[in-house]
Structures are given as C-alpha cells and as structure tokens.
Design a protein around this motif. Structure first.
Motif, PDB file in Angstrom:
ATOM      1  N   UNK A 274     -24.395  81.128  80.100  1.00  0.00           N
ATOM      2  CA  UNK A 274     -23.323  81.358  79.105  1.00  0.00           C
ATOM      3  C   UNK A 274     -23.204  83.009  78.841  1.00  0.00           C
ATOM      4  N   UNK A 275     -21.975  83.363  78.888  1.00  0.00           N
ATOM      5  CA  UNK A 275     -21.912  84.888  79.000  1.00  0.00           C
ATOM      6  C   UNK A 275     -20.828  85.153  77.659  1.00  0.00           C
ATOM      7  N   UNK A 276     -21.058  85.802  76.903  1.00  0.00           N
ATOM      8  CA  UNK A 276     -20.063  86.355  75.875  1.00  0.00           C
ATOM      9  C   UNK A 276     -19.386  87.690  76.206  1.00  0.00           C
ATOM     10  N   UNK A 277     -18.023  87.770  76.318  1.00  0.00           N
ATOM     11  CA  UNK A 277     -17.468  88.947  76.484  1.00  0.00           C
ATOM     12  C   UNK A 277     -16.504  89.545  75.745  1.00  0.00           C
ATOM     13  N   UNK A 338     -11.879  87.769  82.156  1.00  0.00           N
ATOM     14  CA  UNK A 338     -11.712  86.367  82.120  1.00  0.00           C
ATOM     15  C   UNK A 338     -10.779  85.784  83.107  1.00  0.00           C
ATOM     16  N   UNK A 339      -9.776  86.532  83.510  1.00  0.00           N
ATOM     17  CA  UNK A 339      -9.052  86.164  84.809  1.00  0.00           C
ATOM     18  C   UNK A 339     -10.114  85.909  85.868  1.00  0.00           C
ATOM     19  N   UNK A 357      -1.773  83.939  71.636  1.00  0.00           N
ATOM     20  CA  UNK A 357      -2.014  85.075  72.432  1.00  0.00           C
ATOM     21  C   UNK A 357      -2.387  84.710  73.864  1.00  0.00           C
ATOM     22  N   UNK A 358      -2.370  85.988  74.802  1.00  0.00           N
ATOM     23  CA  UNK A 358      -2.697  85.598  76.119  1.00  0.00           C
ATOM     24  C   UNK A 358      -3.838  84.912  76.123  1.00  0.00           C
ATOM     25  N   UNK A 359      -5.073  85.479  75.641  1.00  0.00           N
ATOM     26  CA  UNK A 359      -6.310  84.981  75.727  1.00  0.00           C
ATOM     27  C   UNK A 359      -6.289  83.441  75.318  1.00  0.00           C
ATOM     28  N   UNK A 360      -5.619  83.128  74.020  1.00  0.00           N
ATOM     29  CA  UNK A 360      -5.905  81.807  73.823  1.00  0.00           C
ATOM     30  C   UNK A 360      -5.209  80.873  75.035  1.00  0.00           C
TER      31      UNK A 360
END
Ligand code: F6R
Length: 576
Positions: A274-277, A338-339, A357-360
């Motif tokens: 698991x990585x949080x960014x 993320x991409x 939003x784009x991330x969502x």
C-alpha cells in the motif's frame, strides 16, 4: 437555453499575480489586463464595464515569463481578432514559437501566446474557430485548459483541455466555463467536467465534441456546494473562518457509506503493498494516516510525495494499492504519479474534496471529504477532514468503526473549546515573534507530521523559514542552527513520547531557544505554553494542529501578510 445569443463567460480563478478579461463587441475585441490581485486590477480598470455578451477572463500564477502587464492573459493573435486564456504549461512552446515567429508578431514571454497565433493560422486558411482550436490543440505538448474567442465568430467561446481541469456550467440564461466550479457557483451548480481532449462550444447552445471533433452528449450534474459556503460570513479572512469550521468539517467527513468504507478497508488489508501519495499539507495528513494504519490495524504502508512517485513506477504493479490524497483532486504531481501506477495495473483509491475532480474520476474508489469549498489558499479544514477519513478507514480496518466514530466525534467539542482558550495567547505570541526569521517545530510519533504541517503553514503564509522534524532528528545536524531566542515549537502531549521529546527540548534550551510548548500540562522548560485538551493518543493530531494553524494565521497578520492569498502558492497546483 433559449435561441437568442446568451452571455457566456470563461473564468479561471487559480492564480492572482495578474488578471485580465477580453470581450467581443462591435466586431472587435475589448480587453483589459494588468498586474496585481484581481481586486487591485479591478480598482485600476473597469473590467465589469467591458461591453459584450461573450467574455473570457483569467487570473495568472506565473510559470513562463515575469509578472508583467504584457504577460498577463488574455493573449492575442497578430491582428487582435483572437483572444485566448490558458491554464497549464505548453511544454513545446519554444519550438512552436520559433516556427511561428517568421510570420507572427509575439509580444509576451509566455508559453500561452503560441496558442492564438496557431489558431490564427488555421482560421486564415479557412477553418472555423472550433476546427482551428482542435488543430491547434493537437500541436501542443504538455498540459492545458484554454478558451478562445474570435471576432469572426462573435457569438461563441470554444474551450478544450488536456490534463488541466475545465468545467462547464449553465443556468437558464447564461453558460460558463472555468477551471473550477467555484468560479461560477453563485450562478449555477449544474456542471459537466470536460474529459481529456474534449472540446466545448458555448454559443446559442452548448455543444460538446470529442477529441476528433465529433459531437458527444454530456449530461449536466449538480455539485452539492452552495455559494454561501464560499463567502466569508463575517470573518475578516477565509482562513480563520475555515479553521473555525473544523469541528463541523470533521462531523461532515464522518458521513460516509459504511459499505464503501468496509470495501476499502478490506482492499487495504488484502493488498501486498500500500502506497499513499500526496503533496504539501495532504502529504502530512497521509503521514498521520500511515501511523494510524500501523497503530490501529497493524498495516504498514509507505507515503511517497506526489512529485517523486512516478520515479518508483518500477516497483508498482497490479498488487499495489495506491491511496491518493488531495483536497482539490487536481494536483498535477499526484495525477501524474497515479496515472503511471494505473498503467502498471495498480488499484487507485482517493480521498478528495472536489466531487468530479480529475483524481476522483480516475480512481477505483473515492472517499469525499464533504467539508464544502475551501477558499483560503492554505489548507486547514481539508487537512482535519483528511485526518477524519484516515480515522474512519483505520478503525474499519481494526473492525472498530462504531467505537472509533464515537471517540472521533467526542474530540470536536474539545477543539471548539480550545479556540477561545488559546486565541489571545496565540495573538500575543505572533506579535512577540514577529521579527523572528527561523522557526523549528519538533515532535515524535503521530505528532511528527503535525510539526511538519505547523512549519509549512508558518512558512507559506508568513514567509519565514520554518522547519518541522521528528524531535529525535534534531541532534543530527539542525541543532547547530538554534541560537539565542530562536523559537522552537515543541509538540509534546503527555503520552509515551513525552519524556524523550522534553529531553530534546532541553537540548534546544541549552542553546538559548525560546521554547513554545504544546501540551496538556505546563512544563518549566516552556517559555510559553499552548494548552491542548486531553484526548487519546491517536486523536492528538486533531488538537495539536489547530493552535499551530492559528499561530501561523496570527503571525501572517502580525507581519502584514494576506493569509488567504499567500505569495507563490495556488489553491490547485495544476502544473508539474
Ligand atoms: C498547503 C497547501 C499546499 C497543498 C498542496 C496539495 O496549505 O495549500 O501545500 O496542500 O498543493 O494540494 P491538494 O491537496 O489539492 O493536492
């Protein structure tokens, strides 16, 4: 929409070093632009008074070219028949400019100016405005959202995007395009978020085109933000209003679908890695989240800053779960990482405030902060809302959601009581330290991230050097910088880190530090004491961060800064 010509607007609200507007009236472009924040530019020029039913406007946050009138948007073609406003960075602008310069006159240093000249070439060769915009956009590398108008087609605005956000809004008599729905929320909450490569034409009707210029049908949806949430409601600054809203923001963040929380918690527990960014303040929320995952659910994870994440793509695969944290959901560095992770097959969860939003849109699962719009550029209420979501996830992972929820809600009135208790003292402290140029913030364990966040807030709105670090790290170099009266903020709630943190505070005191203690109890080593309420160790970040946000706020005021619009920081950092 009726069949008559309607007023249309494009407005970008992401920057504030200069501003400008272009409208079309009487067969020509009418424009004003200048250096300064929007209200300063409005004070110098009658932007509202420009004639016409069509207009595009922009507030700039300089990337290419100094902050000068000529570099402010809109930008024009040679004949001043086309005007363009743009967010993002045209990476190949130098190459395009060199090619165009033989028969075009460039006046600014910006990357943006190539766009109206490209459109000019295509329109001179017979293309319509939308054809020219489509063709011009195919020449651009990098990220952009831009809108164009032309006197040859005076009843429309054409806009398109790649990677930078663009949202379309409409009510019964007007239509809008903006980088953020907040820009037109006073008029409408019915929106369409444009996808990468899509184009929109605001004319007698609103037409959406895909990346090949073919019409596509897009449905308008309602965003649940209200305009009055975006007003100051009697406060002098949004930042103070938003800090005061924090207890309520935490409550709103807890209103989540329990099934979704469970699905996400199981996903986190089952993932191989698991990585949080995240970036900036959101990354500090992520650091608290990492601690909570470990402490409450025995799950280790890493936190990688958005701008570095793409460089780890060799070790990201379908067994990786990425949790992206971003209030705006538009931070370019986070989106880029993320991409890449998605391309490698990773699953993406995100914690964002901006619906749509784009991330969502690129995430497999989304938890929304639900705290309403945050207008102050420095993140405050979104930070505690992000923490609230990490509490919900961690307690769900530990199968103790109900218990965790109850404890979390119990913290809210304690935060509220703290406002009254500390406000005078923090104002005094801000005055007392207003000539200081260096601040150090130290803490251990779960509060280390709060030391970092306290320092970031001080730095970004007061423009003083401030560093936050784990207290144990101080002796590995930074102690050399502590001199007589250097302010050192020591975050030391009475938990198992207390004695060691106090020992580190003594090390600074021995070198003359002015020690500001943040704790439930006075300690003789403190020169000033900021009292916090007693809460369970895992909830301490919620009560330690608030006085540090306020200290930064009052310090900004004491130094004559505008806390809502700190220099060189944008609310959504949509450039890499
Ligand atoms: C801090 C601040 C920035 C943001 C960062 C990430 O007050 O405003 O450091 O935290 O730009 O922004 P989001 O959360 O929108 O990704």
């Amino acid at each position: 929409m009726s069949g008559t010509v309607q007023p249309h607007r494009f407005w970008s609200r992401r920057g504030y070093d200069s501003a400008g507007i272009a409208t079309i009236s009487g067969g020509k472009i009418c424009a004003e632009k200048d250096v300064g924040k929007l209200d300063q530019v409005c004070g110098k020029h009658d932007l509202d008074g420009l004639p016409g039913n069509i207009g595009i406007g922009h507030v700039r946050w300089a990337t290419h070219g100094d902050v000068t009138q000529v570099n402010a948007h809109p930008h024009f073609d040679c004949k001043r028949q086309i005007a363009v406003v743009h967010n993002g960075i045209v990476e190949n602008y130098q190459e395009l400019r060199t090619r165009l310069e033989s028969n075009h006159l460039f006046v600014s240093q910006t990357d943006t100016e190539v766009i109206p000249h490209l459109i000019e070439d295509y329109m001179d060769a017979g293309a319509s405005l939308e054809e020219a915009v489509l063709k011009a956009s195919k020449q651009l590398k990098g990220c952009y959202a831009f809108a164009a108008v032309s006197v040859k087609e005076p009843d429309k605005i054409v806009a398109t995007r790649r990677e930078s956000p663009l949202v379309v809004g409409a009510n019964t008599h007007r239509s809008f395009i903006a980088s953020d729905a907040l820009a037109f929320l006073e008029e409408t909450n019915r929106v369409v978020f444009l996808e990468d490569g899509e184009m929109v034409i605001l004319g007698k009707n609103i037409t959406f085109l895909d990346k090949d210029g073919k019409p596509v049908i897009r449905e308008f949806k309602e965003v649940d933000w209200k305009w009055d949430q975006a007003t100051k409601q009697g406060y002098d600054f949004y930042m103070l209003k938003e800090i005061m809203e924090e207890p309520q923001a935490i409550k709103q963040a807890t209103m989540q679908d329990k099934r979704l929380l469970l699905e996400m918690a199981i996903g986190i527990l089952r993932s191989k890695q698991v990585v949080i960014t995240a970036c900036g303040t959101s990354r500090y929320a992520a650091l608290v989240g990492r601690y909570l995952f470990s402490r409450l659910a025995g799950q280790f994870c890493d936190v990688i800053m958005g701008s570095e994440f793409q460089y780890f793509s060799d070790s990201i695969d379908k067994n990786t779960l990425v949790i992206a944290v971003s209030q705006s959901g538009e931070t370019a560095d986070v989106i880029q990482g993320v991409k890449r992770a998605k391309e490698n097959g990773a699953t993406i969860y995100s914690l964002v405030n901006t619906v749509g939003s784009s991330l969502a849109r690129m995430s497999d699962r989304v938890l929304y902060l639900n705290c309403g719009p945050e207008i102050g550029v420095a993140a405050t209420k979104t930070f505690v809302s992000q923490l609230a979501l990490f509490y919900l996830l961690s307690f769900t992972m530990a199968n103790k959601l109900d218990d965790g929820l109850e404890q979390l809600l119990d913290v809210c009135p304690k935060i509220e009581r703290g406002f009254g208790k500390n406000s005078k003292k923090l104002q005094g402290l801000a005055q007392q330290t207003r000539d200081k140029h260096d601040f150090y913030y130290i803490a251990r364990g779960i509060n280390f991230a709060i030391a970092a966040e306290g320092a970031l807030k001080m730095k970004e709105i007061s423009y003083v050097h401030a560093e936050g670090m784990p207290a144990g790290e101080l002796k590995h170099g930074t102690l050399a910088l502590i001199e007589k009266n250097t302010p050192v903020v020591v975050i030391c709630p009475k938990d198992y880190t207390y004695e060691e943190t106090i020992a580190n505070a003594h090390e600074t005191k021995a070198r003359g530090a002015f020690v500001i203690g943040v704790s439930e109890e006075m300690n003789p080593i403190f020169d000033e004491w900021i009292e916090i309420p007693e809460v369970d160790e895992v909830f301490q970040p919620l009560v330690t961060v608030v006085p540090l946000q306020l200290l930064a706020y009052y310090s900004a005021l004491a130094r004559g800064r505008d806390p809502d619009k700190p220099r060189n920081l944008a609310k959504s950092v949509t450039v890499k």
